[in-house]
Design an enzyme around this catalytic site. Sequence first.
Site, PDB file in Angstrom:
ATOM      1  N   SER A  54       6.288   2.468   3.249  1.00 24.63           N
ATOM      2  CA  SER A  54       7.108   1.965   4.351  1.00 24.63           C
ATOM      3  C   SER A  54       8.281   2.858   4.720  1.00 24.63           C
ATOM      4  O   SER A  54       8.745   2.810   5.855  1.00 24.63           O
ATOM      5  CB  SER A  54       7.600   0.553   4.041  1.00 24.63           C
ATOM      6  N   HIS A  97       1.890  -1.527   7.069  1.00 25.42           N
ATOM      7  CA  HIS A  97       2.108  -0.505   8.105  1.00 25.42           C
ATOM      8  C   HIS A  97       0.831   0.196   8.557  1.00 25.42           C
ATOM      9  O   HIS A  97       0.878   1.061   9.415  1.00 25.42           O
ATOM     10  CB  HIS A  97       3.127   0.528   7.610  1.00 25.42           C
ATOM     11  N   LYS A 107       4.346  -6.807  12.071  1.00 23.28           N
ATOM     12  CA  LYS A 107       4.585  -5.402  12.435  1.00 23.28           C
ATOM     13  C   LYS A 107       3.616  -5.009  13.557  1.00 23.28           C
ATOM     14  O   LYS A 107       3.840  -5.383  14.699  1.00 23.28           O
ATOM     15  CB  LYS A 107       4.479  -4.551  11.188  1.00 23.28           C
TER      16      LYS A 107
HETATM   17  C1  LIG Z   1       7.589  -5.642   5.812  1.00 27.32           C
HETATM   18  C2  LIG Z   1       6.858  -5.475   4.561  1.00 27.32           C
HETATM   19  C3  LIG Z   1       6.576  -6.570   3.733  1.00 27.32           C
HETATM   20  C4  LIG Z   1       7.132  -7.926   4.003  1.00 27.32           C
HETATM   21  O1  LIG Z   1       6.464  -8.558   5.026  1.00 27.32           O
HETATM   22  P1  LIG Z   1       7.189  -9.752   5.783  1.00 27.32           P
HETATM   23  O2  LIG Z   1       6.115 -10.447   6.513  1.00 27.32           O
HETATM   24  O3  LIG Z   1       8.191  -9.097   6.671  1.00 27.32           O
HETATM   25  O4  LIG Z   1       7.833 -10.596   4.729  1.00 27.32           O
HETATM   26  C5  LIG Z   1       5.783  -6.372   2.638  1.00 27.32           C
HETATM   27  N1  LIG Z   1       5.309  -5.154   2.319  1.00 27.32           N
HETATM   28  C6  LIG Z   1       5.589  -4.067   3.066  1.00 27.32           C
HETATM   29  C7  LIG Z   1       5.046  -2.736   2.672  1.00 27.32           C
HETATM   30  C8  LIG Z   1       6.382  -4.195   4.199  1.00 27.32           C
HETATM   31  O5  LIG Z   1       6.696  -3.123   4.931  1.00 27.32           O
END
Ligand SMILES: *Cc1c(COP(=O)(O)O)cnc(C)c1O
Length: 393
Positions: A181, A209, A241
């Site tokens: 990330s 991602h 995302k």
């Molecule tokens: C954003 C993210 C999460 C958390 O997901 P949410 O739905 O925002 O709680 C988990 N793992 C990774 C790699 C992330 O980038």
Amino acid sequence: MADLSSLQIALKEREQQSLYRQRQIVASAQGAEIVVDGEQLVNFCSNDYLGLANHPKIVTAFQQAANDYGVGSGASHLVCGHSQLHHQLEEELADFVKRDRALFFSTGYMANIGTINALLGKDDFVYQDKLNHASLLDAGLSSGARFQRFLHNDIKNLETRLDKNVSNDGRKLIVVDGVFSMDGDCAPLNELSAIADKHNAWLMIDDAHGFGVLGEKGAGCSEQFNLDQNQLPILMATLGKGMGSFGAFVAGSETLIEYLIQFARPYIYTTALPPAVAAATLASLQVMRDEPERRQHLHTLIRQFKKNVVASGLKLMPSGSAIQPIVVGDADKALEMSALLREKGFWVAAIRPPTVPANTARLRITLSAAHTEQQVDQLLRALIEVADKVSAA
Ligand SMILES: *Cc1c(COP(=O)(O)O)cnc(C)c1O
């Protein structure tokens, strides 16, 4: 009055280390341009990679479902909150990632905590990449399993650690971010799958991602690396995302999903998401399939960005994803560059420790299908000016 002075000391320390965080108040929908504190800025720090967070078809699907189902889901999934829309979303997600079944969680954080805690206990082992997302690290620690962090993307280092426990018959889980990330690079998933197989370990990825961005159809890392349910038995991805919606899912075999329904506490002991969120996500999946040009445009921008960064002499990370960080090192410098970019009309977040390792503060630039090539060119020009100014100072 409770004595909170130890909290004040901690806050002071954070401030002195340039690590104090402040929230910026956004007064518009997500998009290439966003209004922050009354200012319009070109947004290069959201994870809305396909520009779907404010897509009219998805907004309409959300509104229609709210008309039909109301706002609240009323209860947890195991009581009376599991609606037809939640169920349909699970079926479409499973189909899309070519797994038997999928389970819809409220957030990615909860999906990771719930899954890893259900699968592992104190007699088990978890192997995590050093750069894994905080939610995976927290999940591993709270599970009570013996916790091993291996060097980033270093298969040899992982194998050394697996070899040490070869005669132990506890469960073994290798878990990594599919796309990291803060760096944007991918895990070597084919090698990891082979190693998991050899050591009788399970492989899990968090594809927050990659989902929507990578793979021919946007199904993410499992599609990009061509890994089926046997090779990659636990696939988690988030929907807030690339999908521009909210929530997360875990996909895998019938047995895995039934097990999680019985034992994943953050799935069981929480109110189901509003059905309208599931409807919006179903619409996102549809838009993603109907408009592959969004993903194609994103990849055009990624190539454009990388090529021009290299030409400018700025330092690029080995990333083929929408995350294109420029590592600055010093937290103060990263903050200063972020502030200078903002003066020029760009919002680029400075990411500092403890989110990233010490001395690797960076500008985490994220590209989106919502951006135009001109906006990316303008950002590049601004970046070069700002980098010159900060290094000259
Ligand atoms: C954003 C993210 C999460 C958390 O997901 P949410 O739905 O925002 O709680 C988990 N793992 C990774 C790699 C992330 O980038």
